[in-house]
Design a protein around this motif. Structure first.
Motif, PDB file in Angstrom:
ATOM      1  N   SER A  27      40.362  24.872   4.719  1.00  0.00           N
ATOM      2  CA  SER A  27      39.743  25.284   5.988  1.00  0.00           C
ATOM      3  C   SER A  27      39.828  26.805   6.129  1.00  0.00           C
ATOM      4  CB  SER A  27      40.438  24.572   7.148  1.00  0.00           C
ATOM      5  OG  SER A  27      39.905  25.013   8.371  1.00  0.00           O
ATOM      6  N   ARG A  28      41.009  27.335   5.810  1.00  0.00           N
ATOM      7  CA  ARG A  28      41.208  28.786   5.905  1.00  0.00           C
ATOM      8  C   ARG A  28      40.325  29.486   4.873  1.00  0.00           C
ATOM      9  NH1 ARG A  28      41.409  33.059   8.271  1.00  0.00           N
ATOM     10  NH2 ARG A  28      42.863  34.656   7.635  1.00  0.00           N
ATOM     11  N   ALA A  29      40.240  28.920   3.680  1.00  0.00           N
ATOM     12  CA  ALA A  29      39.393  29.503   2.638  1.00  0.00           C
ATOM     13  C   ALA A  29      37.930  29.475   3.071  1.00  0.00           C
ATOM     14  CB  ALA A  29      39.580  28.763   1.322  1.00  0.00           C
ATOM     15  N   ASP A  30      37.501  28.366   3.694  1.00  0.00           N
ATOM     16  CA  ASP A  30      36.130  28.267   4.185  1.00  0.00           C
ATOM     17  C   ASP A  30      35.868  29.333   5.246  1.00  0.00           C
ATOM     18  OD1 ASP A  30      35.564  26.199   2.487  1.00  0.00           O
ATOM     19  OD2 ASP A  30      35.796  24.606   4.012  1.00  0.00           O
ATOM     20  N   GLU A  31      36.868  29.551   6.129  1.00  0.00           N
ATOM     21  CA  GLU A  31      36.721  30.574   7.177  1.00  0.00           C
ATOM     22  C   GLU A  31      36.600  31.964   6.547  1.00  0.00           C
ATOM     23  OE1 GLU A  31      40.002  30.289   9.891  1.00  0.00           O
ATOM     24  OE2 GLU A  31      39.467  28.257  10.517  1.00  0.00           O
ATOM     25  N   ILE A  32      37.456  32.211   5.535  1.00  0.00           N
ATOM     26  CA  ILE A  32      37.425  33.522   4.864  1.00  0.00           C
ATOM     27  C   ILE A  32      36.091  33.714   4.149  1.00  0.00           C
ATOM     28  CG2 ILE A  32      38.435  34.850   2.968  1.00  0.00           C
ATOM     29  CD1 ILE A  32      41.184  33.692   3.823  1.00  0.00           C
ATOM     30  N   VAL A  33      35.630  32.673   3.438  1.00  0.00           N
ATOM     31  CA  VAL A  33      34.350  32.757   2.735  1.00  0.00           C
ATOM     32  C   VAL A  33      33.226  32.957   3.738  1.00  0.00           C
ATOM     33  CG1 VAL A  33      32.680  31.425   1.383  1.00  0.00           C
ATOM     34  CG2 VAL A  33      35.075  31.487   0.686  1.00  0.00           C
ATOM     35  N   SER A  34      33.256  32.225   4.853  1.00  0.00           N
ATOM     36  CA  SER A  34      32.225  32.337   5.878  1.00  0.00           C
ATOM     37  C   SER A  34      32.213  33.744   6.467  1.00  0.00           C
ATOM     38  CB  SER A  34      32.456  31.289   6.965  1.00  0.00           C
ATOM     39  OG  SER A  34      31.497  31.415   7.983  1.00  0.00           O
TER      40      SER A  34
END
Length: 195
Positions: A27-34
């Protein structure tokens, strides 16, 4: 509860925790990528806007430069045409012959006479081709104190001077043309280049 059950519970709890940590990480990685994608999109939009501004600036500069160059070319062409017209007028003035030439020369000489006192020794200069004409005009009683003094490089007319009056009058076709040309240059240009 047996030891195997406790180990099993700890293992399940560890797996559940690891799953939660993995989910939180993803989830955190998705937020960072987003967030990174949004930043990249903004940077791309800014870069595109900068490029568009530069293109517009270059286009404006080139357009201004082209307009200026065209204006300079037009002005040079106009200057050339005005020069040609002036040369034609000078050629026509130089080509005036016979009675018209005598009448104009006499009028310019008479106009010059107003600048001299009676009794002054007055010298008259003129175009080399007009020497006989000038000597003929100066033979008149009206010009008793006048003498033909020689050549003056001009299209016609006279240059008249006297040491007593300390006056020199340039009443040549050239000087009259210069005055008329300067006074009427705007009108001449407007007529030649009506838009």
């Amino acid at each position: 509860m047996s030891l195997d059950t406790v180990v099993e519970d700890i293992r399940d709890e560890a797996h559940a925790r690891a799953e939660n940590i993995r989910d939180d990480g993803e989830s955190r990685a998705d937020e960072i990528v987003s967030a990174a994608e949004e930043d990249a999109d903004e940077l791309l939009e800014d870069a595109e806007a900068d490029v568009e501004r530069e293109i517009d600036q270059l286009r404006e500069q080139r357009l201004s430069s082209a307009k200026l160059e065209a204006k300079q070319t037009r002005l040079e062409a106009r200057r050339d045409v005005l020069g040609e017209v002036r040369e034609q007028v000078e050629a026509e003035l130089a080509g005036i012959e016979g009675g018209d030439r005598e009448e104009l020369t006499r009028a310019l000489l008479e106009s010059s006479s107003d600048e001299f006192d009676e009794g002054d020794d007055v010298r008259v200069y003129g175009r080399a081709d007009d020497d006989e004409l000038l000597e003929s005009i100066l033979d008149d009683e009206e010009f008793d104190d006048y003498e033909y003094a020689g050549e003056y490089d001009c299209l016609g007319g006279v240059v008249v001077e006297s040491d007593q009056s300390r006056v020199r009058v340039n009443n040549t076709f050239d000087s009259v043309l210069e005055d008329v040309w300067e006074d009427n240059l705007r009108e001449i240009s407007n007529r030649l280049f009506e838009q």
